[in-house]
Design an enzyme around this catalytic site. Structure first.
Site, mmCIF file in Angstrom:
data_model
loop_
_atom_site.group_PDB
_atom_site.id
_atom_site.type_symbol
_atom_site.label_atom_id
_atom_site.label_comp_id
_atom_site.label_asym_id
_atom_site.label_seq_id
_atom_site.Cartn_x
_atom_site.Cartn_y
_atom_site.Cartn_z
ATOM 1 N N ASP A 8 8.897 -6.910 -3.498
ATOM 2 C CA ASP A 8 9.921 -8.046 -4.281
ATOM 3 C C ASP A 8 8.502 -8.632 -3.079
ATOM 4 O O ASP A 8 7.024 -8.119 -2.757
ATOM 5 C CB ASP A 8 10.918 -8.124 -3.113
ATOM 6 C CG ASP A 8 11.056 -9.317 -2.916
ATOM 7 O OD1 ASP A 8 10.821 -10.575 -4.197
ATOM 8 O OD2 ASP A 8 11.545 -10.072 -2.318
ATOM 9 N N ASP A 10 8.826 -12.839 -2.324
ATOM 10 C CA ASP A 10 8.704 -13.601 -0.733
ATOM 11 C C ASP A 10 9.969 -12.431 0.244
ATOM 12 O O ASP A 10 11.063 -12.121 -0.200
ATOM 13 C CB ASP A 10 9.613 -15.528 -1.333
ATOM 14 C CG ASP A 10 8.819 -15.943 -2.656
ATOM 15 O OD1 ASP A 10 7.579 -16.114 -2.310
ATOM 16 O OD2 ASP A 10 9.201 -15.758 -3.357
ATOM 17 N N ASP A 169 14.237 -7.530 0.616
ATOM 18 C CA ASP A 169 14.679 -8.309 1.797
ATOM 19 C C ASP A 169 15.574 -8.664 1.921
ATOM 20 O O ASP A 169 16.418 -8.948 2.489
ATOM 21 C CB ASP A 169 13.446 -9.146 2.837
ATOM 22 C CG ASP A 169 12.905 -10.543 0.979
ATOM 23 O OD1 ASP A 169 14.012 -11.538 2.172
ATOM 24 O OD2 ASP A 169 12.914 -10.779 -0.008
#
Length: 218
Positions: A8, A10, A169
């Site tokens: 991922d 961000d 996250d």
């Protein structure tokens, strides 16, 4: 057997999730709305269009604010900061990427972010050369927690989903990876994993250095 690692962006590679939350809070304040940071968590991991739709519904009974315009103003706020100040790398980004290259893993990126933001972040930090394939939420019909962006990344890498490890996250990202038939590790940023996510991941790490330790045992 893990042949590819899909990141991922961000909140995992770059410390940008809080920036997006700040952008929403700032944009809401301009409309006279006191938005809490928890109210920004609803769209972590989602595409811009999904965020527009969420807040349009969320504020549908509030005449002060248009949820779609709220997100558009948030994007302007974030883009201005990213283009001027730039983003900050999360700990151990360089180390994990170099480890993967040195050990012949394919490296992909599957982000809900826009293509322009992805390349802006990677180029500012000199990381674009590490990635064999990049997939953006702009390229798929359905964003996370649907599996589409992960499956697109796997196709670009020419690796079967079962041989991909996703690093995420967000809750939406972990669920999307699971639906894609991929293994995953969660490195929490703003949101801690819930019981559903804990049942899906290989483990929950403190930072990206834990990924290196995990792969060394494979």
């Amino acid at each position: 057997m893990i042949k590819a690692v899909i990141f991922d962006m961000d909140g995992l590679l770059f410390d940008t999730e809080l920036l997006y939350s700040e952008g929403l809070i700032y944009s809401a304040s301009k409309c006279g709305i006191d938005m809490s940071i928890e109210e920004t968590y609803h769209v972590i991991g989602k595409t811009t269009e999904d965020a527009r739709e969420f807040y349009a519904e969320y504020y549908k009974d509030n005449p002060k604010i248009d949820g779609r315009i709220l997100v558009d103003e948030q994007i302007k706020y974030v883009e201005n900061i990213l283009k001027t100040v730039g983003s900050k790398k999360k700990p151990f980004v360089d180390e994990v990427l170099q480890f993967l290259k040195d050990n012949d893993y394919k490296i992909g990126l599957a982000s809900s972010g826009r293509i322009s933001d992805i390349y802006n972040n990677l180029e500012k930090h000199g990381l674009e050369h590490f990635f064999d394939a990049i997939a953006s939420g702009e390229e798929v019909e359905l964003g996370k927690p649907n599996p589409d962006v992960f499956l697109l990344a796997a196709r670009k890498l020419n690796i079967e989903p079962k041989n991909c490890l996703v690093l995420e996250d967000s809750l939406n990202g972990v669920i999307g990876a699971n639906r894609a038939g991929m293994k995953s590790i969660m490195i929490p940023d703003l949101i801690e994993p819930n019981e559903i996510v804990l049942s899906m991941v290989e483990f929950v790490g403190q930072n990206l250095a834990d990924v290196i330790l995990f792969l060394k045992k494979k």
